[in-house]
Design a protein around this motif. Structure first.
Motif, PDB file in Angstrom:
ATOM      1  N   PRO A  85       0.783  -1.395   0.069  1.00  0.00           N
ATOM      2  CA  PRO A  85       0.151  -0.022   0.119  1.00  0.00           C
ATOM      3  C   PRO A  85       0.624   1.373   0.084  1.00  0.00           C
ATOM      4  CG  PRO A  85      -0.765  -1.602   1.590  1.00  0.00           C
ATOM      5  CD  PRO A  85       0.410  -2.153   1.173  1.00  0.00           C
ATOM      6  N   ALA A  86       2.068   1.090   0.710  1.00  0.00           N
ATOM      7  CA  ALA A  86       2.869   2.532   0.679  1.00  0.00           C
ATOM      8  C   ALA A  86       3.358   2.523  -0.848  1.00  0.00           C
ATOM      9  CB  ALA A  86       4.057   2.248   1.436  1.00  0.00           C
ATOM     10  N   VAL A  87       3.588   1.476  -1.391  1.00  0.00           N
ATOM     11  CA  VAL A  87       4.280   1.580  -2.909  1.00  0.00           C
ATOM     12  C   VAL A  87       3.109   2.077  -3.608  1.00  0.00           C
ATOM     13  CG1 VAL A  87       5.189   0.146  -4.537  1.00  0.00           C
ATOM     14  CG2 VAL A  87       6.031  -0.383  -2.509  1.00  0.00           C
ATOM     15  N   ALA A  88       2.109   1.759  -3.429  1.00  0.00           N
ATOM     16  CA  ALA A  88       1.005   2.101  -4.680  1.00  0.00           C
ATOM     17  C   ALA A  88       0.578   3.364  -4.077  1.00  0.00           C
ATOM     18  CB  ALA A  88      -0.207   1.241  -4.276  1.00  0.00           C
ATOM     19  N   THR A  89       0.634   3.926  -2.868  1.00  0.00           N
ATOM     20  CA  THR A  89       0.538   5.175  -2.580  1.00  0.00           C
ATOM     21  C   THR A  89       1.196   6.142  -3.421  1.00  0.00           C
ATOM     22  OG1 THR A  89      -0.202   4.844  -0.289  1.00  0.00           O
ATOM     23  CG2 THR A  89       0.526   7.093  -0.721  1.00  0.00           C
ATOM     24  N   GLU A 116       0.746  -0.042   7.056  1.00  0.00           N
ATOM     25  CA  GLU A 116       0.820   0.489   5.623  1.00  0.00           C
ATOM     26  C   GLU A 116      -0.744   0.481   5.265  1.00  0.00           C
ATOM     27  OE1 GLU A 116       3.242  -1.341   6.744  1.00  0.00           O
ATOM     28  OE2 GLU A 116       4.881  -0.153   6.344  1.00  0.00           O
ATOM     29  N   THR A 117      -1.418  -0.862   5.550  1.00  0.00           N
ATOM     30  CA  THR A 117      -2.823  -1.039   4.978  1.00  0.00           C
ATOM     31  C   THR A 117      -3.640  -0.199   5.531  1.00  0.00           C
ATOM     32  OG1 THR A 117      -2.328  -3.459   4.878  1.00  0.00           O
ATOM     33  CG2 THR A 117      -4.957  -2.552   4.881  1.00  0.00           C
ATOM     34  N   ILE A 118      -3.831   0.130   6.816  1.00  0.00           N
ATOM     35  CA  ILE A 118      -4.746   1.079   7.581  1.00  0.00           C
ATOM     36  C   ILE A 118      -4.423   2.428   7.270  1.00  0.00           C
ATOM     37  CG2 ILE A 118      -5.020   1.834  10.034  1.00  0.00           C
ATOM     38  CD1 ILE A 118      -4.997  -0.780  11.068  1.00  0.00           C
ATOM     39  N   HIS A 119      -3.085   2.918   7.185  1.00  0.00           N
ATOM     40  CA  HIS A 119      -3.088   4.427   7.041  1.00  0.00           C
ATOM     41  C   HIS A 119      -3.148   4.638   5.302  1.00  0.00           C
ATOM     42  CE1 HIS A 119      -1.657   5.601  10.879  1.00  0.00           C
ATOM     43  NE2 HIS A 119      -1.368   4.489  11.119  1.00  0.00           N
ATOM     44  N   ALA A 120      -2.801   3.592   4.681  1.00  0.00           N
ATOM     45  CA  ALA A 120      -3.287   4.072   2.944  1.00  0.00           C
ATOM     46  C   ALA A 120      -4.863   4.061   3.198  1.00  0.00           C
ATOM     47  CB  ALA A 120      -2.611   3.066   2.133  1.00  0.00           C
ATOM     48  N   CYS A 121      -5.412   3.298   3.642  1.00  0.00           N
ATOM     49  CA  CYS A 121      -7.085   3.220   3.737  1.00  0.00           C
ATOM     50  C   CYS A 121      -7.540   4.743   4.365  1.00  0.00           C
ATOM     51  CB  CYS A 121      -7.607   2.241   4.202  1.00  0.00           C
ATOM     52  SG  CYS A 121      -7.398   0.693   3.378  1.00  0.00           S
ATOM     53  N   ASN A 122      -6.684   5.134   5.395  1.00  0.00           N
ATOM     54  CA  ASN A 122      -7.364   6.182   6.300  1.00  0.00           C
ATOM     55  C   ASN A 122      -7.002   7.425   5.427  1.00  0.00           C
ATOM     56  OD1 ASN A 122      -8.376   6.848   8.697  1.00  0.00           O
ATOM     57  ND2 ASN A 122      -6.567   7.867   9.295  1.00  0.00           N
ATOM     58  N   ARG A 123      -5.886   7.617   4.810  1.00  0.00           N
ATOM     59  CA  ARG A 123      -5.377   8.436   3.781  1.00  0.00           C
ATOM     60  C   ARG A 123      -6.469   8.796   2.680  1.00  0.00           C
ATOM     61  NH1 ARG A 123      -0.128   7.162   4.651  1.00  0.00           N
ATOM     62  NH2 ARG A 123      -0.252   5.989   2.422  1.00  0.00           N
ATOM     63  N   GLY A 124      -7.163   7.702   2.522  1.00  0.00           N
ATOM     64  CA  GLY A 124      -8.214   7.613   1.224  1.00  0.00           C
ATOM     65  C   GLY A 124      -7.260   7.609   0.080  1.00  0.00           C
ATOM     66  N   GLU A 125      -6.294   6.712  -0.168  1.00  0.00           N
ATOM     67  CA  GLU A 125      -5.251   6.675  -1.206  1.00  0.00           C
ATOM     68  C   GLU A 125      -6.227   6.052  -2.304  1.00  0.00           C
ATOM     69  OE1 GLU A 125      -2.561   8.141  -1.803  1.00  0.00           O
ATOM     70  OE2 GLU A 125      -2.067   8.328   0.524  1.00  0.00           O
ATOM     71  N   ILE A 172      -9.824  -7.855   9.358  1.00  0.00           N
ATOM     72  CA  ILE A 172      -9.238  -6.461   9.050  1.00  0.00           C
ATOM     73  C   ILE A 172     -10.099  -5.788   8.095  1.00  0.00           C
ATOM     74  CG2 ILE A 172      -7.849  -7.338   7.176  1.00  0.00           C
ATOM     75  CD1 ILE A 172      -5.622  -5.225   8.574  1.00  0.00           C
ATOM     76  N   THR A 173     -10.893  -6.609   7.368  1.00  0.00           N
ATOM     77  CA  THR A 173     -11.747  -5.881   6.383  1.00  0.00           C
ATOM     78  C   THR A 173     -12.934  -4.906   7.037  1.00  0.00           C
ATOM     79  OG1 THR A 173     -11.320  -7.590   4.902  1.00  0.00           O
ATOM     80  CG2 THR A 173     -13.037  -6.180   4.103  1.00  0.00           C
ATOM     81  N   GLU A 174     -13.622  -5.746   8.218  1.00  0.00           N
ATOM     82  CA  GLU A 174     -14.298  -4.890   8.990  1.00  0.00           C
ATOM     83  C   GLU A 174     -13.764  -3.532   9.414  1.00  0.00           C
ATOM     84  OE1 GLU A 174     -14.240  -8.149   8.708  1.00  0.00           O
ATOM     85  OE2 GLU A 174     -16.351  -8.883   8.847  1.00  0.00           O
ATOM     86  N   LEU A 175     -12.630  -3.659   9.842  1.00  0.00           N
ATOM     87  CA  LEU A 175     -11.887  -2.466  10.429  1.00  0.00           C
ATOM     88  C   LEU A 175     -11.643  -1.435   9.407  1.00  0.00           C
ATOM     89  CD1 LEU A 175      -8.945  -3.319  12.816  1.00  0.00           C
ATOM     90  CD2 LEU A 175      -8.974  -1.343  11.276  1.00  0.00           C
ATOM     91  N   LEU A 176     -11.340  -1.687   8.302  1.00  0.00           N
ATOM     92  CA  LEU A 176     -10.979  -0.948   7.147  1.00  0.00           C
ATOM     93  C   LEU A 176     -12.319  -0.207   6.821  1.00  0.00           C
ATOM     94  CD1 LEU A 176      -8.504  -3.030   5.232  1.00  0.00           C
ATOM     95  CD2 LEU A 176      -7.996  -1.371   6.660  1.00  0.00           C
ATOM     96  N   ALA A 177     -13.507  -0.765   6.725  1.00  0.00           N
ATOM     97  CA  ALA A 177     -14.694  -0.464   6.373  1.00  0.00           C
ATOM     98  C   ALA A 177     -15.140   0.892   7.571  1.00  0.00           C
ATOM     99  CB  ALA A 177     -15.897  -1.316   6.382  1.00  0.00           C
ATOM    100  N   MET A 178     -14.321   0.856   8.589  1.00  0.00           N
ATOM    101  CA  MET A 178     -15.081   1.764   9.344  1.00  0.00           C
ATOM    102  C   MET A 178     -14.301   3.222   9.211  1.00  0.00           C
ATOM    103  SD  MET A 178     -17.381   0.162  11.082  1.00  0.00           S
ATOM    104  CE  MET A 178     -17.628   1.640  12.220  1.00  0.00           C
ATOM    105  N   VAL A 216      -9.989   4.445  -1.059  1.00  0.00           N
ATOM    106  CA  VAL A 216      -9.761   3.104  -1.434  1.00  0.00           C
ATOM    107  C   VAL A 216     -10.915   2.405  -1.536  1.00  0.00           C
ATOM    108  CG1 VAL A 216      -8.630   1.027  -0.338  1.00  0.00           C
ATOM    109  CG2 VAL A 216      -7.539   3.201  -0.014  1.00  0.00           C
ATOM    110  N   SER A 217     -10.668   1.150  -2.674  1.00  0.00           N
ATOM    111  CA  SER A 217     -11.733   0.306  -3.085  1.00  0.00           C
ATOM    112  C   SER A 217     -10.927  -1.001  -2.757  1.00  0.00           C
ATOM    113  CB  SER A 217     -12.037   0.420  -4.566  1.00  0.00           C
ATOM    114  OG  SER A 217     -12.868   1.380  -4.668  1.00  0.00           O
ATOM    115  N   PHE A 218     -11.574  -1.759  -1.724  1.00  0.00           N
ATOM    116  CA  PHE A 218     -11.142  -2.887  -1.265  1.00  0.00           C
ATOM    117  C   PHE A 218     -11.860  -4.046  -1.453  1.00  0.00           C
ATOM    118  CE2 PHE A 218      -9.800  -5.477   2.239  1.00  0.00           C
ATOM    119  CZ  PHE A 218      -8.748  -5.386   2.699  1.00  0.00           C
ATOM    120  N   VAL A 219     -11.315  -4.893  -2.059  1.00  0.00           N
ATOM    121  CA  VAL A 219     -11.930  -6.214  -2.240  1.00  0.00           C
ATOM    122  C   VAL A 219     -11.397  -7.526  -1.566  1.00  0.00           C
ATOM    123  CG1 VAL A 219     -12.985  -7.809  -4.072  1.00  0.00           C
ATOM    124  CG2 VAL A 219     -12.958  -5.629  -4.549  1.00  0.00           C
ATOM    125  N   GLU A 220     -11.772  -7.836  -0.665  1.00  0.00           N
ATOM    126  CA  GLU A 220     -11.335  -9.271   0.090  1.00  0.00           C
ATOM    127  C   GLU A 220     -11.869 -10.439  -0.655  1.00  0.00           C
ATOM    128  OE1 GLU A 220     -11.822  -9.693   4.335  1.00  0.00           O
ATOM    129  OE2 GLU A 220     -11.543 -12.131   4.056  1.00  0.00           O
TER     130      GLU A 220
END
Lengths: 262, 361
Positions: A85-89, A116-125, A172-178, A216-220
């Motif tokens: 996620p950092a690289v993709a950011t 990296e996952t939480i912060h990329a998601c939280n920044r709304g990359e 983690i997916t439930e967590l990221l949805a929040m 972020v669009s996240f597909v588990e």
């Protein structure tokens, strides 16, 4: 009635799934029956259908799918363990008009790369994250993963995951949805034709969303690991339906930035 | 054109140089004594000035992997940190070296080990010059001794990074990073266009057109014979760098009987020590290292027969002195003097060390 031959069957119009042009001719390194190949094919079809090969940059993880760049005919960066996620950011920030996706397993995304996952998601990359959850470390030989179910045996929890000692499986997916930075969060599977069609729709939406620049669009994808689970493919899928799906229920969690009420 | 002069901190000079050299991106995480780099960049709104991307990451680990991602797209990208943060970045630096990506890393060194201190030190010489992370690799390491050099080495560093497709480190220290000096700054350079980047970096992952093979950025090759070949290729590159990119400054070495080998702020302090010794009639010169890797072995071998001894002055317990000993090959006395833990040597202490360890010894 004339006898139906193979020639009559092998026709373009009878094709249900065709090999995507985005897939290379390289033999997949995955075990027979593994969901990774299907997930790759779905991504390849999506990119082909959208006509965005030239605009797409992928980021592969460390784990079974580390060699994703051998199988997808795309410009791809292979990231250090958990850092996709950092690289993709950075790739997306520098080339905002491109489509950027990461493809990560559970150990990569939900253990070593949690920050990296939480912060990329939280920044709304404005990226797409495809998360393969099979509850085990496949490549290193079946060790306990952050998503390993309670009681599930692995090579590092040989008597089953004792949650009092080894912690709980991480949703983690439930967590990221929040997080406000995620725009689309869904959990899918690839074990039946119906599930494949659903996942294809989800991946398409996750890529299309990048045009909106909303986060972020996240597909588990809950998937199997025949080798790690020590089960033949059919049995593994049955075990997945019986054990994984109740804990990791399939369906959308967040659509168009809104949490889905269940 | 009239010179544009400024009074700036070393850290601010690096930030300004990054913008003016046309850098595409900076990713960093706050740590003393280098936080002014990110602060100055945020204050200067480089996004408006040049379109440069500046992002505060969640950790040094994340920041260096953002550098990997940007560098993989052929972008001019840098990060900065201080010693404990550089330790965290080492994984990413190893991947960048293995994947042969160009980038610039600033280390404003503070005392260690561990959390150590926030005061200046030069105790990261080993991790800067010997690889730092896992595997056989080297960085090009530049050692500025002034705020002007902090500024100048940004563009030089980027040029070397792209020339060799290799990470370049500026190894500074808490003194050079924090002190203010007058410096001359250069004109604003245009950032390269996407077309120019694609032409300059045909290996970059910018999206695969139909008429070329896909570009892959990776340090992985599971075929051992190929990975060995890759290692040989890297070593050949480092050898070329050692042949072509050695940089140093000789100060009063023509008639010198004793030579102080030093770099960065230690070299500045050694200048004063040299003046004191020269006033006493002791013929002392200074070899100031500008590149720490490549190390100026050749000039040391030329100086060795002409002098009575060498004193390595560095704010460490003796790191750079090991390379000096290898170059001198025990043909002349080599001694070390340094203060550590954030303590800075006085010129008088350097004078005393040379008198007692080399002249008296």
């Amino acid at each position: 009635m004339a006898e139906i031959t193979l020639k009559d069957i092998i026709k373009e119009e009878n094709l249900v799934y065709k090999r995507s042009k985005i897939m290379t001719n390289k033999t997949l390194s995955y075990c027979p029956g593994c969901g990774h190949g299907t997930a790759h094919q779905i991504i390849a079809h999506t990119i082909q259908d959208m006509g965005i090969q030239e605009q797409t940059i992928g980021v592969s993880p460390v784990g079974c799918s580390v060699l994703m760049y051998d199988f997808l005919d795309l410009d791809i960066q292979q990231a250090a363990h958990g850092r996709a996620p950092a690289v993709a950011t950075a790739i997306k920030r520098l080339m905002p008009d491109k489509f950027v996706f990461t493809y990560q397993g559970d150990g990569d995304l939900a253990a070593i790369g949690t920050a990296e996952t939480i912060h990329a998601c939280n920044r709304g990359e404005n990226i797409t994250i495809v998360f393969i959850n099979n509850g085990i470390y496949g490549m290193t030989g079946g060790q306990m993963a952050p998503t390993t179910l309670a009681g599930m045996p692995t090579s590092t929890s040989p008597y089953g995951r004792d949650t009092s000692m080894m912690g709980n499986p991480l949703k983690i997916t439930e967590l990221l949805a929040m997080l406000p930075g995620t725009y689309y969060v869904t959990r899918q599977a690839v074990h039946t034709p119906r599930a494949v069609r659903q996942t294809k729709k989800a991946i398409r939406k996750a890529f299309e969303n990048q045009k909106l620049n909303r986060g972020v669009s996240f597909v588990e994808i809950v998937s199997n690991c025949n080798s790690g689970w020590k089960l033949p493919p059919v049995k593994a899928n049955e075990w997945m339906v019986e054990n994984m799906f109740p804990f990791y229920p399939l369906g959308d969690m967040k659509v168009d930035g809104e949490l889905v009420n269940k | 054109m009239e010179k544009e002069l400024r009074l700036m901190k070393g850290n601010e000079a690096v930030a300004e140089a990054a913008i003016r050299s046309g850098a595409d991106a900076y990713f960093g995480y706050p740590i003393t004594p280098q936080s002014e780099v990110l602060e100055h960049l945020m204050l200067e709104k480089p996004h408006e000035r040049t379109g440069m991307v500046v992002l505060q990451a969640e950790s040094e680990v994340s920041a260096i992997n953002m550098v990997y991602g940007a560098a993989g797209c052929g972008r001019m990208v840098m990060t900065s940190s201080s010693s404990p943060g550089i330790s965290l970045k080492q994984e990413g630096i190893s991947y960048i070296a293995g994947a042969e990506l160009p980038c610039l890393i600033l280390n404003v060194v503070r005392g260690g080990p561990g959390l150590g201190t926030i005061q200046p030190a030069q105790s990261d010489y080993f991790q800067s010059t010997k690889g730092g992370g896992h595997g056989d690799y080297r960085l090009i390491v530049l050692a500025p001794a002034s705020v002007q050099e902090m500024y100048d080495f940004v563009e030089l560093g980027f040029n070397l990074a792209f020339k060799y497709r290799n990470p370049v480190m500026i190894q500074s220290d808490g003194i050079i990073g924090q002190m203010m000096e007058k410096l001359e700054i250069g004109p604003q350079k245009q950032r390269r266009s996407a077309e120019e980047i694609a032409k300059q970096c045909p290996w970059a992952t910018v999206g695969k057109p139909e008429n070329r093979e896909r570009n892959i950025i990776t340090s992985l090759d599971l075929v051992s014979a190929r990975q060995e070949q890759h290692n040989h290729k890297l070593q050949a590159k480092y050898k070329e760098i050692q042949e072509k990119e050695v940089r140093y400054e000789l100060i009063n070495c023509d008639d010198a009987e004793y030579i102080i080998v030093s770099y960065g702020s230690s070299a500045r302090l050694s200048m004063k020590a040299m003046d004191i010794l020269r006033a006493k009639g002791v013929k002392v010169g200074i070899l100031r290292l500008i590149t720490l890797f490549p190390y100026p072995t050749k000039i040391i071998q030329e100086l060795t027969p002409k002098v009575k001894g060498f004193l390595a002055v560095e704010m460490s317990c003796g790191q750079m002195v090991e390379d000096l000993r290898l170059a001198v090959e025990f043909k002349k006395p080599v001694e070390h003097f340094g203060r550590v833990g954030g303590m800075v040597p006085s010129p008088e202490e350097i004078v005393e060390a040379l008198e007692q360890k080399i002249i008296g010894g």
